[in-house]
Write a protein that holds these residues in place. Structure first.
Motif, PDB file in Angstrom:
ATOM      1  N   THR A   1     -41.368 -48.135 -33.006  1.00 34.43           N
ATOM      2  CA  THR A   1     -41.240 -49.390 -33.121  1.00 34.43           C
ATOM      3  C   THR A   1     -41.762 -50.283 -32.197  1.00 34.43           C
ATOM      4  O   THR A   1     -42.045 -51.516 -32.428  1.00 34.43           O
ATOM      5  CB  THR A   1     -39.713 -49.682 -33.485  1.00 34.43           C
ATOM      6  N   THR A   2     -41.801 -49.715 -30.802  1.00 33.48           N
ATOM      7  CA  THR A   2     -42.504 -50.683 -29.786  1.00 33.48           C
ATOM      8  C   THR A   2     -43.816 -50.683 -29.984  1.00 33.48           C
ATOM      9  O   THR A   2     -44.426 -51.960 -29.635  1.00 33.48           O
ATOM     10  CB  THR A   2     -42.114 -49.815 -28.250  1.00 33.48           C
ATOM     11  N   LEU A   3     -44.342 -49.701 -30.126  1.00 35.19           N
ATOM     12  CA  LEU A   3     -46.094 -49.556 -30.529  1.00 35.19           C
ATOM     13  C   LEU A   3     -46.418 -50.531 -31.619  1.00 35.19           C
ATOM     14  O   LEU A   3     -47.377 -51.380 -31.430  1.00 35.19           O
ATOM     15  CB  LEU A   3     -46.461 -48.484 -31.098  1.00 35.19           C
ATOM     16  N   ARG A   4     -45.514 -50.608 -32.531  1.00 38.38           N
ATOM     17  CA  ARG A   4     -45.829 -51.462 -33.707  1.00 38.38           C
ATOM     18  C   ARG A   4     -45.844 -52.945 -33.558  1.00 38.38           C
ATOM     19  O   ARG A   4     -46.536 -53.499 -34.251  1.00 38.38           O
ATOM     20  CB  ARG A   4     -44.647 -51.048 -34.441  1.00 38.38           C
ATOM     21  N   LYS A   5     -44.708 -53.455 -32.570  1.00 36.57           N
ATOM     22  CA  LYS A   5     -44.932 -54.755 -32.190  1.00 36.57           C
ATOM     23  C   LYS A   5     -46.150 -55.182 -31.669  1.00 36.57           C
ATOM     24  O   LYS A   5     -46.723 -56.298 -31.956  1.00 36.57           O
ATOM     25  CB  LYS A   5     -43.801 -54.789 -31.116  1.00 36.57           C
TER      26      LYS A   5
ATOM     27  N   ALA B   1     -49.906 -51.472 -38.397  1.00 37.42           N
ATOM     28  CA  ALA B   1     -48.957 -50.801 -38.632  1.00 37.42           C
ATOM     29  C   ALA B   1     -48.603 -51.071 -40.093  1.00 37.42           C
ATOM     30  O   ALA B   1     -48.200 -50.011 -40.889  1.00 37.42           O
ATOM     31  CB  ALA B   1     -47.700 -51.076 -37.637  1.00 37.42           C
ATOM     32  N   LYS B   2     -48.455 -52.270 -40.580  1.00 38.67           N
ATOM     33  CA  LYS B   2     -48.141 -52.747 -41.780  1.00 38.67           C
ATOM     34  C   LYS B   2     -49.204 -52.078 -42.881  1.00 38.67           C
ATOM     35  O   LYS B   2     -48.787 -51.473 -44.004  1.00 38.67           O
ATOM     36  CB  LYS B   2     -48.217 -54.033 -42.129  1.00 38.67           C
TER      37      LYS B   2
ATOM     38  N   LEU C   1     -50.870 -45.477 -33.986  1.00 36.87           N
ATOM     39  CA  LEU C   1     -51.336 -46.931 -33.521  1.00 36.87           C
ATOM     40  C   LEU C   1     -51.913 -46.748 -32.285  1.00 36.87           C
ATOM     41  O   LEU C   1     -51.664 -46.001 -31.269  1.00 36.87           O
ATOM     42  CB  LEU C   1     -49.999 -47.665 -33.508  1.00 36.87           C
ATOM     43  N   LYS C   2     -52.813 -48.028 -31.916  1.00 39.17           N
ATOM     44  CA  LYS C   2     -53.244 -47.819 -30.640  1.00 39.17           C
ATOM     45  C   LYS C   2     -52.340 -48.506 -29.514  1.00 39.17           C
ATOM     46  O   LYS C   2     -51.681 -49.422 -29.845  1.00 39.17           O
ATOM     47  CB  LYS C   2     -54.681 -48.622 -30.454  1.00 39.17           C
ATOM     48  N   ALA C   3     -52.303 -47.821 -28.492  1.00 41.89           N
ATOM     49  CA  ALA C   3     -51.435 -48.248 -27.578  1.00 41.89           C
ATOM     50  C   ALA C   3     -51.856 -49.480 -27.000  1.00 41.89           C
ATOM     51  O   ALA C   3     -53.073 -49.528 -26.269  1.00 41.89           O
ATOM     52  CB  ALA C   3     -50.944 -47.111 -26.585  1.00 41.89           C
ATOM     53  N   VAL C   4     -51.364 -50.641 -27.208  1.00 37.50           N
ATOM     54  CA  VAL C   4     -51.552 -52.003 -26.563  1.00 37.50           C
ATOM     55  C   VAL C   4     -50.933 -52.107 -24.812  1.00 37.50           C
ATOM     56  O   VAL C   4     -49.628 -51.783 -24.784  1.00 37.50           O
ATOM     57  CB  VAL C   4     -50.889 -53.075 -27.166  1.00 37.50           C
ATOM     58  N   PRO C   5     -51.837 -52.107 -24.135  1.00 35.60           N
ATOM     59  CA  PRO C   5     -51.243 -51.943 -22.583  1.00 35.60           C
ATOM     60  C   PRO C   5     -50.297 -53.153 -22.349  1.00 35.60           C
ATOM     61  O   PRO C   5     -50.826 -54.325 -22.822  1.00 35.60           O
ATOM     62  CB  PRO C   5     -52.431 -51.957 -21.635  1.00 35.60           C
ATOM     63  N   ALA C   6     -49.115 -52.878 -22.055  1.00 40.21           N
ATOM     64  CA  ALA C   6     -48.121 -53.824 -21.787  1.00 40.21           C
ATOM     65  C   ALA C   6     -48.416 -54.513 -20.664  1.00 40.21           C
ATOM     66  O   ALA C   6     -49.005 -54.000 -19.565  1.00 40.21           O
ATOM     67  CB  ALA C   6     -46.750 -53.530 -22.042  1.00 40.21           C
ATOM     68  N   ALA C   7     -48.315 -55.925 -20.554  1.00 39.25           N
ATOM     69  CA  ALA C   7     -48.537 -56.852 -19.191  1.00 39.25           C
ATOM     70  C   ALA C   7     -47.581 -55.985 -18.269  1.00 39.25           C
ATOM     71  O   ALA C   7     -46.404 -56.092 -18.742  1.00 39.25           O
ATOM     72  CB  ALA C   7     -48.454 -58.238 -19.632  1.00 39.25           C
TER      73      ALA C   7
END
Ligand SMILES: Nc1ncnc2c1ncn2[C@@H]1O[C@H](COP(=O)(O)OP(=O)(O)O)[C@@H](O)[C@H]1O
Ligand SMILES: [Mg+2]
Length: 454
Positions: A363-367, A373-374, A399-405
């Motif tokens: 759910t975190t990656l999905r954001k 994801a959809k 899903l590809k991991a989006v690097p969090a700031a």
């Protein structure tokens, strides 16, 4: 003075009745009576593990419940109570040491029926119709609570058994009149009836699935069919293992998956009410004892699990324990909770946690990758929990991991100064209207440069 006497330590009946009825809700009392009927039916069917893949057909069994302000009744055709059981066991408070446990029953403490009767009302008649060599026969047990409580012989806790007219099928009928005030008020309330219907649909969904009929005030209850999304990229987990308590096996099945996509953003997440279906379910011998749990019982907020958050909505996990001997199951006496100290349950928890983690991480990656994801979730079809194939892990779209700031946690400083001195400093810094926050930052920066260096 030499005394050799004894003090009476026997409980009074009044105290006993108050204690056993205190912590159980009206709904749970009714469920206890349903449990007994189901145990009867299950026994007639030969007793078997009440899991998702039981080969059971309960379609000839029916439990008919009527609730109204004046009277309560529950009538079943699940075989009845034998005269022998009635004499030695069924009306006894609590199981005696050495009592046998029926195969795969839900009853374990030997208190459900008595507790329910006391909670519901003052006059109860339990009638049992049984098959005998010479056809159907019947007996009844009348429980007149007032008479029972005020009997002269206080040590006499017995109930009288007398003959009765048999019904057309073997089974039990329990009719309660002269309902207690709280019971009558609840039974009269349409909201209570609605809630009861919903609880029965949810907690007996497995038995209803096998064809059992439960009718409440003339209307059949339809079981809640739990469904999970499934596709090549999104697959519910369905695993099974056998745990041993001493030498006795307890079968444990874990089924978990995406019942619905998680909310798009946290604002939506908070909108979903508490009454939803998401979370963990604990099922003991086919009966749901903990539903949609988002709290500590199923592990949330403990041992490295996150607290439940609206972001996790959409998840449903079930852990099903089955055992021939119901006393091995993680059941509390109210059957409305799990006994978290139970070994079998404690050993299941890390496995549940792994599943929960897979979901929370997704759910975190999905954001960060919502479109993708959809697109991957959309093709998934909803399948019933009864037809989910064995699958060792909970598979979710990659899903590809989006690097969090990187998050910097700031330290907040606050202090109070005389208003006059504040104004003077603001003027000295060149802006009489300078905000307090700005003045604070400016002065901090200046001292920082001086003392630490820029
Ligand atoms: N509807 C029923 N059909 C068959 N047997 C029943 C029924 N209700 C009660 N009994 C018998 O009465 C016993 C006592 O019930 P209860 O007080 O609920 O304790 P428990 O279910 O834990 O044994 C049951 O074990 C069962 O033998
Ligand atoms: Mg019972």
């Amino acid at each position: 003075m030499k005394i050799n006497d004894k003090a009476d330590g026997n409980p009074t009946k009044g105290f006993f009745v108050r204690m056993i009825t205190r912590d159980i809700s009206l709904e749970d009392c009714i469920l206890d009576l349903i449990d007994n009927s189901i145990d009867g039916a299950w026994k007639l069917e030969g007793g078997m593990p009440a899991g998702l893949s039981a080969n059971a057909d309960l379609s000839k069994y029916m439990i008919d419940i009527k609730i109204a302000a004046k009277q309560f009744s529950i009538v079943d055709n699940c075989g009845g109570i034998s005269l022998r059981d009635a004499k030695d066991y069924a009306f006894t408070f609590g199981r005696k040491d050495g009592d046998d446990f029926e195969n795969y029953s839900i009853g374990v403490y030997g208190i459900g029926m008595k507790r329910a009767v006391f909670k519901l009302g003052m006059n109860t008649t339990v009638t049992s119709t049984i098959n005998t060599d010479s056809g159907l026969d019947a007996f009844k047990v009348v429980i007149d609570v007032k008479e029972w409580l005020t009997r002269k012989d206080v040590k006499n806790w017995d109930f009288k058994i007398s003959s009765a007219t048999p019904r057309t099928e073997a089974g039990v009928s329990i009719v309660v009149d002269n309902l207690t005030e709280g019971t009558a008020t609840s039974f009269d309330d349409p909201a209570f009836q609605k809630r009861l219907r919903r609880i029965i649909a949810r907690d007996y969904t497995i038995h209803l699935h096998y064809g059992l009929r439960i009718v409440l005030n003339g209307k059949p209850i339809v079981g809640w069919d739990i469904e999970m999304r499934s596709s090549s990229e999104l697959m519910p987990q369905r695993t099974h293992y056998v745990d041993l308590v001493g030498n006795d096996p307890v079968s444990v099945e874990i089924v978990a998956g995406m019942a619905a996509p998680p909310p798009d953003d946290s604002a939506d997440a908070d909108e979903i009410d508490d009454d939803d279906a998401y979370g963990w379910y604990v099922v003991c011998n086919g009966r749901v004892v903990l539903a949609a749990d988002k709290g500590e019982q199923s592990g949330w907020g403990t041992d490295g699990w996150p607290q439940w958050h609206g972001q996790y909505n959409g998840f449903i996990g079930l852990v099903l324990f089955t055992a021939t001997n119901a006393s091995l199951l993680p059941l509390t006496t109210t059957k409305r909770n799990v006994d978290v100290s139970s070994e079998v349950f404690r050993r299941a928890r890390p496995k549940m946690r792994d599943v929960s983690r897979t979901w929370t991480a997704y759910t975190t990656l999905r954001k960060g990758d919502l479109e993708e994801a959809k697109a991957k979730e959309d093709p998934a079809a909803a399948i019933s929990i009864f037809s989910i194939p064995a699958n060792s892990t909970f598979v979710l779209p990659t899903l590809k991991a989006v690097p969090a700031a990187p998050k910097i946690r700031n330290t907040r400083i606050s202090y109070a100064v005389e208003p006059k001195r504040f104004r003077e400093l603001a003027i000295a810094l060149g802006n009489i209207n300078m905000s307090r926050a700005n003045l604070g930052l400016k002065t901090f920066d200046r001292v920082y440069d001086e003392e630490v260096g820029s």
